[in-house]
Scaffold this active site. Structure first.
Site, PDB file in Angstrom:
ATOM      1  N   SER A  72      19.436  12.130  24.354  1.00 19.14           N
ATOM      2  CA  SER A  72      20.864  12.203  24.661  1.00 19.14           C
ATOM      3  C   SER A  72      21.095  13.319  25.664  1.00 19.14           C
ATOM      4  CB  SER A  72      21.660  12.489  23.396  1.00 19.14           C
ATOM      5  OG  SER A  72      22.943  12.954  23.766  1.00 19.14           O
TER       6      SER A  72
ATOM      7  N   HIS B  37      20.231   8.052  26.689  1.00 19.72           N
ATOM      8  CA  HIS B  37      21.441   7.902  25.856  1.00 19.72           C
ATOM      9  C   HIS B  37      22.568   8.732  26.485  1.00 19.72           C
ATOM     10  CE1 HIS B  37      23.490   6.990  22.056  1.00 19.72           C
ATOM     11  NE2 HIS B  37      23.947   8.239  22.067  1.00 19.72           N
TER      12      HIS B  37
ATOM     13  N   ASP C  20      26.422   9.817  26.196  1.00 15.58           N
ATOM     14  CA  ASP C  20      27.503   9.968  25.215  1.00 15.58           C
ATOM     15  C   ASP C  20      28.850  10.180  25.901  1.00 15.58           C
ATOM     16  OD1 ASP C  20      26.282   9.910  22.557  1.00 15.58           O
ATOM     17  OD2 ASP C  20      25.154  11.657  23.264  1.00 15.58           O
TER      18      ASP C  20
ATOM     19  N   MET D 133      32.733  10.762  25.569  1.00 20.27           N
ATOM     20  CA  MET D 133      33.742  11.262  24.616  1.00 20.27           C
ATOM     21  C   MET D 133      35.062  11.485  25.345  1.00 20.27           C
ATOM     22  SD  MET D 133      31.458  14.026  22.574  1.00 20.27           S
ATOM     23  CE  MET D 133      29.793  13.631  22.011  1.00 20.27           C
TER      24      MET D 133
ATOM     25  N   HIS E 255      26.938   5.173  24.875  1.00 20.33           N
ATOM     26  CA  HIS E 255      27.565   5.266  23.552  1.00 20.33           C
ATOM     27  C   HIS E 255      29.014   5.685  23.772  1.00 20.33           C
ATOM     28  CE1 HIS E 255      27.702   7.711  19.498  1.00 20.33           C
ATOM     29  NE2 HIS E 255      28.579   6.735  19.531  1.00 20.33           N
TER      30      HIS E 255
ATOM     31  N   MET F  83      32.459   6.781  22.728  1.00 25.02           N
ATOM     32  CA  MET F  83      33.294   7.358  21.663  1.00 25.02           C
ATOM     33  C   MET F  83      34.682   7.507  22.276  1.00 25.02           C
ATOM     34  SD  MET F  83      30.412  10.043  20.382  1.00 25.02           S
ATOM     35  CE  MET F  83      29.430   9.794  21.874  1.00 25.02           C
TER      36      MET F  83
ATOM     37  N   MET G 209      25.382   6.205  12.927  1.00 16.64           N
ATOM     38  CA  MET G 209      25.579   7.644  13.159  1.00 16.64           C
ATOM     39  C   MET G 209      25.094   8.408  11.931  1.00 16.64           C
ATOM     40  SD  MET G 209      26.810   7.948  16.173  1.00 16.64           S
ATOM     41  CE  MET G 209      26.936   9.736  16.118  1.00 16.64           C
TER      42      MET G 209
ATOM     43  N   ASP H  98      21.490   7.991  15.418  1.00 14.00           N
ATOM     44  CA  ASP H  98      21.983   9.028  16.331  1.00 14.00           C
ATOM     45  C   ASP H  98      22.545  10.208  15.539  1.00 14.00           C
ATOM     46  OD1 ASP H  98      23.108  10.454  18.430  1.00 14.00           O
ATOM     47  OD2 ASP H  98      24.542   8.889  19.004  1.00 14.00           O
TER      48      ASP H  98
HETATM   49  C1  DX5 Z   1      27.047  12.900  18.852  1.00 19.23           C
HETATM   50  C2  DX5 Z   1      26.317  12.101  19.878  1.00 19.23           C
HETATM   51  C3  DX5 Z   1      24.861  12.275  19.831  1.00 19.23           C
HETATM   52  C4  DX5 Z   1      24.366  13.681  20.087  1.00 19.23           C
HETATM   53  C5  DX5 Z   1      23.170  13.864  19.220  1.00 19.23           C
HETATM   54  O1  DX5 Z   1      28.390  12.531  18.841  1.00 19.23           O
HETATM   55  O2  DX5 Z   1      26.600  10.724  19.721  1.00 19.23           O
HETATM   56  O3  DX5 Z   1      24.203  11.347  20.686  1.00 19.23           O
HETATM   57  O4  DX5 Z   1      24.002  13.939  21.410  1.00 19.23           O
HETATM   58  O5  DX5 Z   1      22.748  15.182  19.312  1.00 19.23           O
HETATM   59  P1  DX5 Z   1      21.635  15.785  18.369  1.00 19.23           P
HETATM   60  O6  DX5 Z   1      20.374  14.979  18.573  1.00 19.23           O
HETATM   61  O7  DX5 Z   1      21.518  17.197  18.855  1.00 19.23           O
HETATM   62  O8  DX5 Z   1      22.137  15.684  16.953  1.00 19.23           O
HETATM   63 ZN    ZN Z   2      25.380   9.242  20.873  1.00 16.95          ZN
END
Ligand code: DX5
Ligand code: ZN
Length: 224
Positions: free
Chosen positions: A8, A33, A35, A37, A72, A74, A143, A181
């Protein structure tokens, strides 16, 4: 079982994203990956389709093979941004069913763009929506932390959820990847695989270490 490791880039150095991508691909990862947000569905704000588009050219191995970008989302609402990420070069797009007013429609929006599609389940989110849409999915993402931040601790109840999702995938007879994840490390990846996961997101565990290759290799060794 073909296992996949998906670093990620949430935990990468944002001032050097292209170089970070190159390094983590050279370290032998399978997917990137990404992310997304929105400071609405989750209390944090990251990057949009323009950043995905800029990174697309860097998402390949030294030999020129494309490395899939695993987006991903969010975000809420889902559909317009999902379409924008498809146009920006995403290969897989996953969204949270509780962020979409019309889950079936959001799935079709993504598929119509030619991307693979996934549904993401928060730690306390029930799986029942899968009764109605599992046939349409390429990926189910469990998750193992609450979404919004990297570097959190793995939530143990997600192991039971992974087992439940694996049973549903087996019953469906479909070829669907089961990704996990949050809080994945060399130390727990074996247990998570034993519960039924085949694809592992890892942010801080990889980007928090100086030698990405050593971490990816240690994860693969733990999966053997
Ligand atoms: C959290 C993300 C993850 C995050 C995971 O909301 O969806 O992908 O980057 O990070 P680690 O591996 O540090 O828990
Ligand atoms: Zn993620």
């Amino acid at each position: 079982m073909t296992y996949r490791i998906a670093p990620s880039i949430l935990s990468a150095d944002f001032a050097r994203l292209g170089e970070e991508l190159k390094n983590v691909i050279a370290a032998g990862c399978d997917w990137i990956h990404f992310d997304v947000m929105d400071n609405h569905y989750v209390p944090n704000l990251t990057f949009g389709p323009m950043v995905c588009s800029a990174l697309k050219a860097h998402a390949k191995t030294a030999a020129g093979l494309a490395v899939p970008i695993d987006v991903h989302l969010m975000v809420q609402p889902v559909d317009a941004l999902a379409a924008a990420f498809a146009d920006a070069g995403a290969d897989l797009i996953s969204f949270h069913p509780d962020a979409s007013g019309h889950v079936h429609r959001s799935i079709q929006v993504i598929k119509a763009k030619g991307c693979q599609v996934g549904l993401v389940f928060n730690p306390a989110e029930p799986l029942e929506v899968l009764d109605w849409v599992i046939e349409d999915l390429d990926l189910i993402l469990v998750m193992s932390v609450n979404p919004g931040f990297g570097g959190q601790s793995f939530i143990e109840s997600s192991l039971r959820k992974i087992e439940a999702v694996r049973r549903r995938i087996t019953a469906s007879g479909k070829d669907i990847r089961l990704e996990v994840d949050g809080g994945i490390k060399v130390e727990n990846i074996h247990r998570v695989a034993a519960a039924g996961a085949d694809t592992f997101v890892a942010g801080s565990a990889i980007f928090g270490q100086p030698d990405y290759r050593a971490v990816v290799q240690a994860m693969r060794a733990a999966l053997k």
